[in-house]
Scaffold this motif. Structure first.
Motif, short mmCIF file in Angstrom:
data_model
loop_
_atom_site.label_atom_id
_atom_site.label_comp_id
_atom_site.label_asym_id
_atom_site.label_seq_id
_atom_site.Cartn_x
_atom_site.Cartn_y
_atom_site.Cartn_z
N LEU A 34 3.34 35.80 61.32
CA LEU A 34 2.44 36.75 60.66
C LEU A 34 1.02 36.21 60.62
N GLN A 35 0.88 34.91 60.40
CA GLN A 35 -0.45 34.33 60.31
C GLN A 35 -1.16 34.30 61.66
N HIS A 39 -2.32 38.14 62.35
CA HIS A 39 -3.60 37.84 61.70
C HIS A 39 -3.59 38.16 60.20
N MET A 40 -2.48 37.85 59.54
CA MET A 40 -2.38 37.97 58.08
C MET A 40 -2.61 36.58 57.51
N GLU A 41 -3.80 36.34 57.01
CA GLU A 41 -4.14 35.03 56.48
C GLU A 41 -3.42 34.80 55.14
N PRO A 42 -2.78 33.64 54.98
CA PRO A 42 -2.07 33.37 53.74
C PRO A 42 -3.02 32.95 52.62
N CYS A 43 -2.69 33.36 51.43
CA CYS A 43 -3.43 32.90 50.26
C CYS A 43 -2.76 31.59 49.79
N PRO A 44 -3.36 30.89 48.85
CA PRO A 44 -2.76 29.64 48.37
C PRO A 44 -1.33 29.82 47.81
N LEU A 45 -1.08 30.94 47.13
CA LEU A 45 0.28 31.15 46.63
C LEU A 45 1.26 31.32 47.78
N CYS A 46 0.83 31.95 48.86
CA CYS A 46 1.68 32.08 50.06
C CYS A 46 1.98 30.70 50.64
#
Length: 170
Positions: A34-35, A39-46
């Motif tokens: 996904l990343q 192109h779904m950038e992860p947030c810190p919680l991810c």
């Protein structure tokens, strides 16, 4: 209990722990897919959720390698429950952040790499668990948000790990 039956039961436990490891590895691989490809950038919680999937995978892998019986199996049950509990807390927090009204969604100004250059590890952890990053952005898979999928899988993997390893085999 007959030796053959005992051997089959321990092999079955080993296979189930191996399955738990494979599921965790697939979850991490899917997150990277996904990343890098969607192109779904992860947030810190991810990112923290990925780390917890990795940790649960390590517990399952160790249980596969050592296939403990008796008290050893219960230790692995406890480890699985503890690590998945951490994942449940992080994913639950993420789901809660995303369920807030649009005007109250937490927004962040910088990504994890940038923040880590200017803050201590403790400050960074507090900031991340507080919802820094794009934690309010909702990416979906099959109509369900990704943190909700992670929460569901942490619950399933935790229960699965406890059930597989708790039973005493001698």
């Amino acid at each position: 209990m007959e030796w053959r039956m005992l051997h089959r039961l321990t092999d079955y436990r080993r296979q189930l722990n191996g399955l738990g490891f494979v599921v965790c590895a697939l979850m991490i691989a899917f997150a990277y897919y996904l990343q890098y490809f969607q192109h779904m950038e992860p947030c810190p919680l991810c990112i923290f959720q990925r780390l917890v999937f990795f940790a649960i995978g390590v517990v399952f892998l160790l249980a596969t390698i050592f296939h403990p019986a008796g008290i050893g199996g219960r230790v692995f049950s406890g480890l699985t429950a503890m690590v998945s509990g951490i994942g449940i807390a992080i994913a639950g927090r993420h789901v809660w952040l995303q369920s807030r009204p649009a005007d109250q969604i937490v927004s962040c100004s910088a990504d994890f790499g940038y923040l880590s250059e200017f803050h201590t590890r403790l400050e960074l952890m507090v900031m991340m668990l507080g919802g820094t990053g794009e934690c309010g952005k909702i990416d979906r898979f099959l109509g369900v948000s990704l943190p909700t999928w992670a929460l569901f899988l942490f619950i399933v993997l935790g229960a699965f790990g406890v059930l597989v390893n708790w039973r005493s085999v001698r």
